[in-house]
Design an enzyme around this catalytic site. Structure first.
Site, mmCIF file in Angstrom:
data_model
loop_
_atom_site.group_PDB
_atom_site.id
_atom_site.type_symbol
_atom_site.label_atom_id
_atom_site.label_comp_id
_atom_site.label_asym_id
_atom_site.label_seq_id
_atom_site.Cartn_x
_atom_site.Cartn_y
_atom_site.Cartn_z
ATOM 1 N N CYS A 363 0.829 -1.210 0.000
ATOM 2 C CA CYS A 363 0.000 0.000 0.000
ATOM 3 C C CYS A 363 0.862 1.258 0.000
ATOM 4 O O CYS A 363 0.519 2.267 -0.633
ATOM 5 C CB CYS A 363 -0.928 -0.010 1.205
ATOM 6 S SG CYS A 363 -0.067 -0.098 2.800
ATOM 7 N N HIS A 495 -1.670 1.173 7.246
ATOM 8 C CA HIS A 495 -2.084 1.242 5.842
ATOM 9 C C HIS A 495 -1.845 2.650 5.307
ATOM 10 O O HIS A 495 -2.051 3.636 6.026
ATOM 11 C CB HIS A 495 -3.563 0.866 5.714
ATOM 12 C CG HIS A 495 -4.051 0.761 4.300
ATOM 13 N ND1 HIS A 495 -3.473 -0.056 3.362
ATOM 14 C CD2 HIS A 495 -5.080 1.383 3.660
ATOM 15 C CE1 HIS A 495 -4.121 0.054 2.214
ATOM 16 N NE2 HIS A 495 -5.094 0.940 2.366
ATOM 17 N N ASN A 547 -7.788 4.677 -2.404
ATOM 18 C CA ASN A 547 -7.211 3.444 -1.872
ATOM 19 C C ASN A 547 -6.551 2.648 -2.997
ATOM 20 O O ASN A 547 -6.608 3.032 -4.164
ATOM 21 C CB ASN A 547 -8.300 2.616 -1.179
ATOM 22 C CG ASN A 547 -7.748 1.761 -0.064
ATOM 23 O OD1 ASN A 547 -6.560 1.477 0.001
ATOM 24 N ND2 ASN A 547 -8.610 1.339 0.840
#
EC number: 3.4.22.-
Length: 583
Positions: A363, A495, A547
């Site tokens: 990520c 994240h 995302n």
């Protein structure tokens, strides 16, 4: 000796640097170990192939002779029952074949003319006839439910459903046996009964232990309804498996994942019945357990102070272009005096559509590389490049590939090496053994890294552009399907995402206006859902984050997440660590 210890500068940053050196040495050791393992596996596979070819050439005759026996005793595609090593017996195979092949096409009443009756059967009385008619009606209703469940299933799915059905029944039988056992360990009824039932068909297998009686246990409508509940969730599970291309190593793992899926599905359904701020939906995380989530979301790497001092340029807000820092009050009123209420860089045409990191813990690479893409487009007339996350995963020595990293270290790599085009170094969702950046023809380089404090986020977005932020993700976050997320988060940052804007909306219009971004048209959808207005209909403030879980997650790959008006409440960790690339 004591004097030497005092002289050593064991500051926090020094300890972090020492810890990083140890982690880097471990990473090198892991790469060497991987190379050795691949070499050993290659030799082993060659040996196995050679042995198999030899065995096949020697046993052609025996296989031909035994082929007819194997075909009559088993059904291809149905695996052995886990734990006992036995193939399904002939009666069970025929039963499952009947259920999943003949039954969906049938619409017969079990009391019809095709049911074979003894010649001397007694005529039923009027009361028995009423009971049979009532049961037949219930069976027909259940039959329609069954047809709805399996109508769109492929043969492979029906076969997999048969396996799962057998495991569910076996589990229930074992539970029933335990309940029937007395304190001395003897079965009260001395037999084991397996019932596989659908409307118009009842199958009973009686396995006598000490009693040779052939008494059969009747199947109730409630038992049939319970079976259909399992079929319903199993059907949804197989749709999930097909959509996300899931495959499991054996039936035991599949049953465990089915259990996780059913639990998560019920959680999502319950949440959506009550929460008015955001909705959940089934996605790629729906077969995850708590342990799976903990394994996937790992704590991001720390940043030592000496690297921050070396590379980071603190954000300095400009007041009317005079080059002076804006003096802010505790409420942040002066800071936000001249900024718009809504800012969405997707509408400005500089944000790439969300990509998919897959099962790799990269990520941090997607957030940082996506940030560079946005900054390049902002400064080059909305020219959106596709840069390589895989290069950063393989080549950034300060990060740990699919095992974790931090956007800050990606920016350092880009300063020293540049970032390759995506077509030259394509994403694999795994660690390559070596850095392959020799493939790169053109690169985008950075000059430095910008840093932002939590109370400067809104102004930084307006003056600089999108920024990389870190969040503390939970399963609530993972199942997000739309709306303004205000669920649970963790204090641990695990994240990385890209912050691309902010906004505000009335509570009653969360699902009505500015709700979901349409990546095809480049504008926001309107009128998708709406809830009735409330007397105390207040304003909800939110961030817009991009995302790296594909465009099918959340609102076309994006999320609206709750904030306060000033944007400094660090909800879910947004604002704790904020960096952006400077070209």
């Amino acid at each position: 000796m004591a004097q030497d210890i005092k002289i050593m500068n064991l500051t926090k940053s020094s300890l972090e640097a020492l810890n990083r050196n140890q982690m880097l040495s471990k990473k090198s050791s892991r790469k060497i170990l991987k190379i050795c393992m691949y070499a050993i596996l290659t030799f082993a596979m060659c040996g196995v192939v050679l042995i198999c070819l030899t065995a096949m050439s020697n046993s052609d005759g025996s296989l031909t002779q035994s082929g007819s026996h194997n075909q009559s005793g088993s059904l291809k595609g149905l695996s052995s029952t886990p734990g006992d090593g036995e193939i399904l017996n002939k009666a069970e195979i025929e039963t499952l074949r009947f259920i999943f092949s003949n039954y969906p096409h049938g619409n017969r009443d079990p009391t019809g003319d095709d049911v074979e009756k003894p010649a001397d059967a007694a005529l039923p009385n009027e009361e028995d006839q009423k009971v049979k008619i009532a049961d037949a009606g219930k069976h027909i209703k259940l039959m329609k439910q069954y047809n709805e469940i399996v109508a769109d299933m492929s043969e492979d799915n029906k076969e997999q459903l048969a396996k799962m059905l057998r495991e569910l029944l076996k589990k229930k039988i074992n539970e029933r046996k335990k309940k029937r056992e007395d304190p001395n360990g003897n079965n009260e009824e001395g037999k084991e009964v397996i019932n596989i039932s659908v409307p118009s068909f009842n199958y009973k297998r009686v396995s006598a232990n000490q009693d040779d009686s052939d008494d059969e246990e009747e199947v109730s409508v409630a038992q049939i309804e319970g079976l259909f509940v399992n079929l319903k969730y199993a059907s949804k599970f197989f749709n999930f498996m097909n959509k996300y291309k899931r495959s499991y190593k054996d039936i035991n793992e599949q049953m465990e994942k089915y259990k996780n899926f059913k639990m998560n599905y019920l959680k999502i359904k319950k949440h959506n019945e009550t929460n008015q701020m955001y909705k959940m939906k089934v996605n790629q995380f729906s077969d995850y357990s708590k342990k799976d989530f903990e394994s996937y979301f790992r704590k991001l790497l720390p940043i030592p102070d000496h690297l921050k001092k070396k590379y980071v340029v603190p954000f300095s807000s400009m007041n009317n272009g005079k080059g002076k820092n804006v003096v802010t009050s505790s409420s942040g009123a002066n800071l936000l005096a001249d900024v718009p209420e809504i800012l969405d860089y997707r509408e400005k045409g500089i944000v790439h559509e969300p990509k998919d990191q897959g099962l790799c813990g990269s990520c941090w690479a997607f957030a940082s590389v996506g940030n560079v893409e946005c900054m390049y487009a902002k400064e080059h007339n909305k020219t959106i490049l596709t840069l390589s996350e895989q290069e950063v995963v393989d080549c950034s020595k300060l990060n740990f590939g699919c095992d974790g990293g931090h956007p800050f270290y990606s920016f350092i790599y880009a300063i020293e090496n540049g970032i390759c085009m995506g077509d030259d170094y394509k994403y694999k969702a795994m660690d390559n053994l070596f850095c392959l950046n020799y493939r790169c023809k053109n690169k985008v380089t950075l000059s430095s890294v910008g840093g932002v404090k939590e109370n400067e986020l809104i102004r930084a977005l307006n003056e600089v552009g999108p920024v990389s932020v870190n969040v503390g993700v939970t399963d609530d976050f993972s199942f997000y399907g739309g709306g303004i997320f205000n669920g649970t988060c963790t204090e641990e940052l695990n994240h990385s995402v890209l912050l691309v804007g902010y906004g505000q909306v009335q509570s009653s219009k969360i699902f009505q206006e500015k709700n979901a971004y349409d990546d095809a048209s480049g504008v926001t959808k309107k009128g998708a859902l709406s809830y009735p207005s409330k007397a105390d209909d207040g304003i909800q403030y939110y961030w817009i984050i991009k995302n790296s879980w594909s465009k099918f997650w959340g609102e076309n790959g994006f999320m609206r997440i709750s904030r306060n008006k000033e944007g400094d409440n660090v909800f879910c960790g947004i604002g704790v660590e904020v960096f952006y690339p400077i070209l």
